[in-house]
Scaffold this motif. Sequence first.
Motif, PDB file in Angstrom:
ATOM      1  N   ILE A 142       0.839  -1.204   0.000  1.00 36.36           N
ATOM      2  CA  ILE A 142       0.000   0.000   0.000  1.00 36.36           C
ATOM      3  C   ILE A 142       0.869   1.248   0.000  1.00 36.36           C
ATOM      4  O   ILE A 142       1.887   1.309   0.700  1.00 36.36           O
ATOM      5  N   LEU A 143       0.463   2.254  -0.801  1.00 36.96           N
ATOM      6  CA  LEU A 143       1.167   3.537  -0.868  1.00 36.96           C
ATOM      7  C   LEU A 143       0.335   4.591  -0.137  1.00 36.96           C
ATOM      8  O   LEU A 143      -0.851   4.757  -0.423  1.00 36.96           O
ATOM      9  N   ASP A 192       1.561   4.911 -12.316  1.00 44.41           N
ATOM     10  CA  ASP A 192       1.215   3.498 -12.120  1.00 44.41           C
ATOM     11  C   ASP A 192       2.424   2.644 -11.754  1.00 44.41           C
ATOM     12  O   ASP A 192       2.705   1.617 -12.377  1.00 44.41           O
ATOM     13  N   ASP A 193       3.140   3.098 -10.733  1.00 47.71           N
ATOM     14  CA  ASP A 193       4.281   2.328 -10.235  1.00 47.71           C
ATOM     15  C   ASP A 193       3.839   0.881  -9.992  1.00 47.71           C
ATOM     16  O   ASP A 193       2.869   0.629  -9.271  1.00 47.71           O
ATOM     17  N   PRO A 194       4.539  -0.097 -10.615  1.00 43.70           N
ATOM     18  CA  PRO A 194       4.094  -1.496 -10.510  1.00 43.70           C
ATOM     19  C   PRO A 194       4.089  -2.051  -9.092  1.00 43.70           C
ATOM     20  O   PRO A 194       3.458  -3.078  -8.817  1.00 43.70           O
ATOM     21  N   GLU A 195       4.772  -1.354  -8.161  1.00 43.11           N
ATOM     22  CA  GLU A 195       4.802  -1.827  -6.773  1.00 43.11           C
ATOM     23  C   GLU A 195       3.475  -1.591  -6.052  1.00 43.11           C
ATOM     24  O   GLU A 195       3.174  -2.221  -5.050  1.00 43.11           O
ATOM     25  N   ILE A 196       2.664  -0.652  -6.575  1.00 42.09           N
ATOM     26  CA  ILE A 196       1.424  -0.270  -5.877  1.00 42.09           C
ATOM     27  C   ILE A 196       0.314  -1.296  -6.131  1.00 42.09           C
ATOM     28  O   ILE A 196      -0.076  -1.539  -7.258  1.00 42.09           O
ATOM     29  N   ASP A 197      -0.202  -1.866  -5.047  1.00 42.87           N
ATOM     30  CA  ASP A 197      -1.409  -2.699  -5.123  1.00 42.87           C
ATOM     31  C   ASP A 197      -2.629  -1.888  -4.710  1.00 42.87           C
ATOM     32  O   ASP A 197      -3.700  -2.009  -5.296  1.00 42.87           O
ATOM     33  N   MET A 198      -2.457  -1.062  -3.672  1.00 38.20           N
ATOM     34  CA  MET A 198      -3.527  -0.167  -3.258  1.00 38.20           C
ATOM     35  C   MET A 198      -2.912   1.103  -2.676  1.00 38.20           C
ATOM     36  O   MET A 198      -1.716   1.139  -2.361  1.00 38.20           O
ATOM     37  N   PHE A 199      -3.719   2.151  -2.572  1.00 36.07           N
ATOM     38  CA  PHE A 199      -3.205   3.446  -2.111  1.00 36.07           C
ATOM     39  C   PHE A 199      -4.353   4.233  -1.484  1.00 36.07           C
ATOM     40  O   PHE A 199      -5.524   4.015  -1.808  1.00 36.07           O
ATOM     41  N   THR A 200      -4.003   5.122  -0.556  1.00 33.30           N
ATOM     42  CA  THR A 200      -5.017   6.052  -0.052  1.00 33.30           C
ATOM     43  C   THR A 200      -4.807   7.384  -0.749  1.00 33.30           C
ATOM     44  O   THR A 200      -3.687   7.765  -1.097  1.00 33.30           O
ATOM     45  N   SER A 258       1.685  -4.431   3.683  1.00 34.14           N
ATOM     46  CA  SER A 258       2.752  -3.581   4.235  1.00 34.14           C
ATOM     47  C   SER A 258       2.890  -2.321   3.395  1.00 34.14           C
ATOM     48  O   SER A 258       2.500  -2.282   2.216  1.00 34.14           O
ATOM     49  N   LEU A 259       3.440  -1.275   4.016  1.00 32.22           N
ATOM     50  CA  LEU A 259       3.679  -0.013   3.325  1.00 32.22           C
ATOM     51  C   LEU A 259       4.817  -0.155   2.322  1.00 32.22           C
ATOM     52  O   LEU A 259       5.823  -0.824   2.597  1.00 32.22           O
ATOM     53  N   ILE A 260       4.682   0.478   1.175  1.00 32.52           N
ATOM     54  CA  ILE A 260       5.796   0.552   0.226  1.00 32.52           C
ATOM     55  C   ILE A 260       6.938   1.319   0.898  1.00 32.52           C
ATOM     56  O   ILE A 260       6.720   2.400   1.479  1.00 32.52           O
ATOM     57  N   ASN A 261       8.121   0.750   0.864  1.00 26.40           N
ATOM     58  CA  ASN A 261       9.306   1.319   1.533  1.00 26.40           C
ATOM     59  C   ASN A 261       9.159   1.360   3.051  1.00 26.40           C
ATOM     60  O   ASN A 261       9.921   2.050   3.735  1.00 26.40           O
ATOM     61  N   ASN A 262       8.112   0.684   3.572  1.00 26.46           N
ATOM     62  CA  ASN A 262       7.868   0.616   5.024  1.00 26.46           C
ATOM     63  C   ASN A 262       7.674   1.974   5.688  1.00 26.46           C
ATOM     64  O   ASN A 262       7.965   2.148   6.868  1.00 26.46           O
ATOM     65  N   ARG A 263       7.197   2.937   4.925  1.00 32.48           N
ATOM     66  CA  ARG A 263       6.973   4.269   5.514  1.00 32.48           C
ATOM     67  C   ARG A 263       5.992   5.058   4.648  1.00 32.48           C
ATOM     68  O   ARG A 263       5.714   4.690   3.506  1.00 32.48           O
ATOM     69  N   LEU A 264       5.488   6.184   5.208  1.00 29.96           N
ATOM     70  CA  LEU A 264       4.689   7.108   4.420  1.00 29.96           C
ATOM     71  C   LEU A 264       5.622   7.850   3.465  1.00 29.96           C
ATOM     72  O   LEU A 264       6.769   8.140   3.799  1.00 29.96           O
ATOM     73  N   ILE A 265       5.112   8.161   2.269  1.00 33.52           N
ATOM     74  CA  ILE A 265       5.942   8.724   1.192  1.00 33.52           C
ATOM     75  C   ILE A 265       5.731  10.236   1.085  1.00 33.52           C
ATOM     76  O   ILE A 265       4.604  10.721   1.206  1.00 33.52           O
ATOM     77  N   GLU A 266       6.821  10.964   0.822  1.00 31.18           N
ATOM     78  CA  GLU A 266       6.746  12.417   0.588  1.00 31.18           C
ATOM     79  C   GLU A 266       5.749  12.686  -0.541  1.00 31.18           C
ATOM     80  O   GLU A 266       5.687  11.946  -1.517  1.00 31.18           O
TER      81      GLU A 266
END
Length: 588
Positions: A429-430, A477-485, A458-466
């Motif tokens: 999740i992003l 559409d970063d392929p790492e993203i499965d879901m996002f808020t 789990s969070l992408i990069n294990n943290r909230l993103i700037e």
Amino acid sequence: MKSAKFWGSLGVVSAAALTLVACGKGGNSANTDDTKQASKFSPVVPNKSTKEGGTVKQAIETDTPFTGIFASELTTTQTDVDVMEPGLEGLFDVDDDYRINDKGPATMKLDRKNNTITIMVKKGVKWSDGKQVVAKDLEFSYEIMANKATKSQRYTSSIASIKGMKEYHDGKAKTISGLEMPDGENGRKLIIHYDKLKPGMYNSGNGYFSENAQPYHYLKNVPFSKLESSDQIRKKPMFFGPYKVDKVVRGQSVTWSPNKYYWRGKPKLNKVICQVVSTKSASQAIKSQRFDVARVINSQWKQVKDTKGVNFVAKIPLEYSYLGFKVGKWDAKKGKNVMNPNAKMNNKSLRKAIAYAMNISQATKRYTGGLTFQIPTLIPAQFGDYFDKDAKGYDYNLKKANELLDKAGYKKKGKWRVQPNGKPLKIKILVSEGSDPSKEPITQNYIQQWHKIGLNVSLINNRLIEFNSYVDKVQNDDPEIDMFTGAWSLSSEPSPNDLYGEGAPFDMTRFVTPENTKLLNAIDSEKAFDHKYRVEQFHKWQEYMNEEAYCIPMTNSYQITAVNGKITGYSVKPSDLNDKWFKVAYVK
């Protein structure tokens, strides 16, 4: 600026319509004491007899200097819009449902037989140098948006539906053929020609025509490529609203004095000063009454709510936060979203289970100040009967979440569930950083809830993103993203087409189905000029979106403003937004 939709915690204006908000809010129970108190707030300060004169200081809460692009067609931040408020007046007044009326600087008339809109500026509506606002000023607004040299983000498919607009944008025509000035450039009438009209055109914020004008006589010698950086836009902008710019301290403050040519009459104040203050200092600034008008940051509400000598006004803005599932990509060549039927998250039972496992009301009740609440649908309640009040949404239900996963074949293998094909299931999740300190614990809470039903999230990069990095990843559409808020700040025309249509870049989930396209087209169809029919289509769309669960509605919040108790006339009602600063005055 009712026509803008923004995205970003900074409110980045994109196109004629949109704004992704880095949602730092989260939802909470609408039954907390603070929320009860907020719901009692008036949208206006008490009305009292006024006196002439005085200075009002408005806080502009931001942790970065404002960019100072003082033209609605070019500005890219909500902060600039806030700073422009005392002078910026749109062409049209609206009622409290954002429907355009005849009370503003101009009138608007739709001719469905000829597919035209006629805009007529009232006599006496003048720029701050005393010149009448004329048809060329209206037409010039479109040239600024459509000329490639300005790099305006306001050129959209909606504006491009005006006849001749695309040819002008592509450099194949020197003028926009669909904009007619029957009484000449110095007349007050502009006729706009379309292939067909849309039902949303009666509402402000529809994106199909400009609700602003620019002083052609003042700007005509500035090349389009230099307009945004010119002194005429940055240092000495011109408006036809109640106040005119006296002084700009770049990125920090703007001082305003009365526009003596203002068409409604003489404004009451001697000065308005819009000044930057950091979000960290905002609550202290309100308590010490350094400012006469200041937005309350919701996480700081408890620190300021007992301040004496202050009236708190509140509104629920046209915004919502959501959880989105990535199920495809944006195809730039084709200009449309393309869904991947084999995407990891393209399983309705999985998406619904994730939604039911979120304890939105409980989490935000615990972590926020009680000013945010869960919502059941992607159409806000402020849109009146377009909002489906019977929509159920997704209340917390772990039992139902587990049942959905079991039935869909997501079996447990040790601690975690596996995919129906037996392969491991890891969900990334992003989430972007936000100004609200509750963002991190609320996000971690949801992750724990998903773990309870056996989903390895789990969070992408294990943290909230700037935030800027978040925007880049979601849009591309970063392929790492499965879901996002995410979150949207909406325009005041409720059509969701620019957000969820096949040709909408802002449909960040990339969800596309023939049924969704059919429902969205029905909302904006010729038949939808019949209000009852349009309401029915809105309700069908909300029901469909909740059933498909590609985008889960989460929360909205009260937006509270602290206003000096010695001031009257301040309002956050939609019907007062255009002439708000004309009415603001000190009490006798």
